[in-house]
Design a protein around this motif. Structure first.
Motif, PDB file in Angstrom:
ATOM      1  N   ASN A 138      28.851  45.732  12.232  1.00 15.05           N
ATOM      2  CA  ASN A 138      27.549  45.394  12.792  1.00 15.05           C
ATOM      3  C   ASN A 138      26.482  44.942  11.809  1.00 15.05           C
ATOM      4  O   ASN A 138      25.361  44.650  12.232  1.00 15.05           O
ATOM      5  N   ALA A 139      26.776  44.899  10.507  1.00 17.46           N
ATOM      6  CA  ALA A 139      25.693  44.595   9.579  1.00 17.46           C
ATOM      7  C   ALA A 139      26.209  43.952   8.300  1.00 17.46           C
ATOM      8  O   ALA A 139      27.413  43.936   8.019  1.00 17.46           O
ATOM      9  N   MET A 140      25.271  43.412   7.538  1.00 18.30           N
ATOM     10  CA  MET A 140      25.545  42.836   6.218  1.00 18.30           C
ATOM     11  C   MET A 140      24.306  43.049   5.370  1.00 18.30           C
ATOM     12  O   MET A 140      23.245  43.427   5.881  1.00 18.30           O
ATOM     13  N   LEU A 141      24.430  42.810   4.082  1.00 18.34           N
ATOM     14  CA  LEU A 141      23.288  42.927   3.183  1.00 18.34           C
ATOM     15  C   LEU A 141      22.725  41.543   2.896  1.00 18.34           C
ATOM     16  O   LEU A 141      23.467  40.574   2.763  1.00 18.34           O
ATOM     17  N   LEU A 157      13.039  41.456  10.409  1.00 14.87           N
ATOM     18  CA  LEU A 157      14.346  41.315  11.042  1.00 14.87           C
ATOM     19  C   LEU A 157      15.439  42.123  10.353  1.00 14.87           C
ATOM     20  O   LEU A 157      16.603  42.046  10.758  1.00 14.87           O
ATOM     21  N   THR A 158      15.077  42.893   9.330  1.00 13.48           N
ATOM     22  CA  THR A 158      16.071  43.675   8.597  1.00 13.48           C
ATOM     23  C   THR A 158      15.624  45.123   8.473  1.00 13.48           C
ATOM     24  O   THR A 158      14.494  45.473   8.829  1.00 13.48           O
ATOM     25  N   LEU A 159      16.508  45.926   7.921  1.00 16.01           N
ATOM     26  CA  LEU A 159      16.225  47.344   7.683  1.00 16.01           C
ATOM     27  C   LEU A 159      16.261  47.623   6.183  1.00 16.01           C
ATOM     28  O   LEU A 159      16.989  46.966   5.442  1.00 16.01           O
ATOM     29  N   ASN A 213      16.552  51.273  -2.786  1.00 16.78           N
ATOM     30  CA  ASN A 213      15.299  50.924  -3.454  1.00 16.78           C
ATOM     31  C   ASN A 213      15.326  49.538  -4.097  1.00 16.78           C
ATOM     32  O   ASN A 213      14.366  49.138  -4.752  1.00 16.78           O
ATOM     33  N   GLY A 214      16.415  48.798  -3.930  1.00 21.19           N
ATOM     34  CA  GLY A 214      16.525  47.495  -4.546  1.00 21.19           C
ATOM     35  C   GLY A 214      16.008  46.378  -3.655  1.00 21.19           C
ATOM     36  O   GLY A 214      15.275  46.600  -2.680  1.00 21.19           O
ATOM     37  N   ASN A 215      16.434  45.169  -3.970  1.00 19.39           N
ATOM     38  CA  ASN A 215      15.974  43.992  -3.258  1.00 19.39           C
ATOM     39  C   ASN A 215      16.767  43.726  -1.981  1.00 19.39           C
ATOM     40  O   ASN A 215      16.346  42.948  -1.131  1.00 19.39           O
ATOM     41  N   GLN A 216      17.921  44.367  -1.836  1.00 15.44           N
ATOM     42  CA  GLN A 216      18.759  44.125  -0.667  1.00 15.44           C
ATOM     43  C   GLN A 216      18.259  44.896   0.546  1.00 15.44           C
ATOM     44  O   GLN A 216      17.743  46.007   0.433  1.00 15.44           O
ATOM     45  N   ARG A 217      18.428  44.259   1.724  1.00 12.97           N
ATOM     46  CA  ARG A 217      18.096  44.907   2.980  1.00 12.97           C
ATOM     47  C   ARG A 217      19.261  44.716   3.942  1.00 12.97           C
ATOM     48  O   ARG A 217      20.106  43.836   3.761  1.00 12.97           O
ATOM     49  N   LEU A 218      19.304  45.556   4.961  1.00 12.07           N
ATOM     50  CA  LEU A 218      20.410  45.554   5.913  1.00 12.07           C
ATOM     51  C   LEU A 218      20.082  44.612   7.076  1.00 12.07           C
ATOM     52  O   LEU A 218      19.060  44.770   7.744  1.00 12.07           O
ATOM     53  N   SER A 272      27.009  57.742   0.450  1.00 16.77           N
ATOM     54  CA  SER A 272      25.830  56.940   0.103  1.00 16.77           C
ATOM     55  C   SER A 272      25.404  56.063   1.261  1.00 16.77           C
ATOM     56  O   SER A 272      24.216  55.986   1.602  1.00 16.77           O
ATOM     57  N   ASN A 273      26.365  55.402   1.904  1.00 15.54           N
ATOM     58  CA  ASN A 273      26.047  54.532   3.041  1.00 15.54           C
ATOM     59  C   ASN A 273      25.489  55.333   4.212  1.00 15.54           C
ATOM     60  O   ASN A 273      24.594  54.861   4.926  1.00 15.54           O
ATOM     61  N   LYS A 274      26.021  56.536   4.397  1.00 19.57           N
ATOM     62  CA  LYS A 274      25.514  57.395   5.471  1.00 19.57           C
ATOM     63  C   LYS A 274      24.040  57.715   5.258  1.00 19.57           C
ATOM     64  O   LYS A 274      23.219  57.596   6.171  1.00 19.57           O
ATOM     65  N   ALA A 275      23.691  58.105   4.023  1.00 14.39           N
ATOM     66  CA  ALA A 275      22.300  58.445   3.713  1.00 14.39           C
ATOM     67  C   ALA A 275      21.394  57.219   3.860  1.00 14.39           C
ATOM     68  O   ALA A 275      20.286  57.302   4.395  1.00 14.39           O
ATOM     69  N   LEU A 276      21.864  56.063   3.390  1.00 14.50           N
ATOM     70  CA  LEU A 276      21.059  54.842   3.471  1.00 14.50           C
ATOM     71  C   LEU A 276      20.860  54.404   4.915  1.00 14.50           C
ATOM     72  O   LEU A 276      19.769  53.964   5.298  1.00 14.50           O
TER      73      LEU A 276
END
Length: 310
Positions: A9-12, A73-75, A79-84, A179-183
């Motif tokens: 369902n998602a990408m970075l 439009l993202t989540l 703490n970096g530049n990437q968003r979901l 890590s993905n769960k927490a994010l």
């Protein structure tokens, strides 16, 4: 479960926009000011605007608009530049970013065409502080503007190659899953926070809000509100109600329920101009009460979402 949700369902996505700066330190003026005030050489510095900031703000305005759409439009993702970026938002995101990119480079081209005239105008404005050498970079100015986006799969630990024993591989996979769960949970909390903030803002703005019709000098009547209201108060919430369903990657039933509550209420059925009319005091009170009730209801949802991934 977390990685399955993310893979399906998602990408970075990352967005990097660079704009040219037109500020330079003027050593000569800096030294002069420090001498005039009998100050030490490190007392301060004088930064000179090579061009009028109003004339160079076009690309920056387009960049700000693009970043706002990017965040809308993202989540958040760490703490970096990437968003979901949810798959459901991929097409609207790409279309919007393409439009922003065109507008950005159009504004860069428009600025480039005007540069000779702007520099000549600045020559007069800066007078003795103008120096030709400050503008030596203008010939390669296009290289100082860039608009780049990058879309990548979410790392889930299932497809990396490493010369490791099975136990180590499983440990790395588990770490990535945790890590993905927490994010992801943090990203969902961000959706709740934004919605709560928007609803609470309306409740606070309308709390005690009144409009009095007063007679001014010359006999004219005017509506005088107890505080100023902005159209964005309603439009921001309306926009969230529109985009949050696609951002609800965990299918959180409480978030869906809150959005349904807002749609069923009177909060979005009136614009700010309605609140500014003295005869609509009852409407103001009803909307304020509904917004306050929903905000109070949301206040208890922070800490864990209903469908917290595990």
């Amino acid at each position: 479960m977390t990685n399955s949700i993310l893979q399906s369902n998602a990408m970075l996505v990352s967005l990097n926009i660079s704009c040219c700066g037109f500020v330079r330190k003027d050593n000569k003026v800096t030294d002069q000011v420090n001498r005039d005030h009998a100050a030490t050489s490190n007392a301060g510095k004088y930064d000179k605007n090579l061009l009028d900031p109003k004339d160079t703000d076009g690309p920056q305005r387009q960049a700000r608009a693009a970043r706002a759409t990017h965040e809308r439009l993202t989540l958040p993702w760490g703490n970096g530049n990437q968003r979901l970026l949810p798959v459901a938002n991929y097409e609207p995101y790409i279309q919007a970013m393409d439009q922003h990119k065109r507008a950005y480079y159009d504004s860069v081209s428009a600025l480039t065409v005007r540069l000779p005239d702007l520099i000549e105008r600045r020559r007069e404005q800066l007078n003795g502080m103008f120096r030709e050498s400050d503008y030596s970079f203008i010939g390669g100015i296009d290289d100082r503007y860039s608009f780049k986006r990058l879309v990548l799969p979410v790392p889930v630990g299932g497809n990396f190659i490493a010369d490791l024993v099975d136990s180590e591989i499983e440990s790395i996979k588990a770490d990535i899953e945790d890590s993905n769960k927490a994010l992801l949970n943090s990203a969902m909390q961000d959706s709740f926070s934004k919605l709560h903030k928007a609803v609470k803002h309306i409740a606070d703005c309308l709390d005690g809000y009144t409009v009095e019709r007063v007679r001014k000098a010359g006999g004219k009547w005017k509506n005088e509100p107890s505080r100023r209201l902005y159209d964005s108060m309603i439009s921001n919430l309306s926009d969230l109600v529109e985009v949050l369903p696609a951002l609800n990657l965990t299918n959180d039933v409480k978030l869906d329920g809150l959005i349904a509550d807002i749609k069923a209420s009177d909060i979005l059925k009136h614009d700010v101009e309605t609140f500014k009319q003295p005869d609509n005091a009852a409407v103001v009170k009803a909307v304020q009460l509904e917004a306050n009730e929903i905000a109070d209801k949301m206040a208890g949802f922070f800490g864990a979402t209903n469908n917290e991934v595990n």
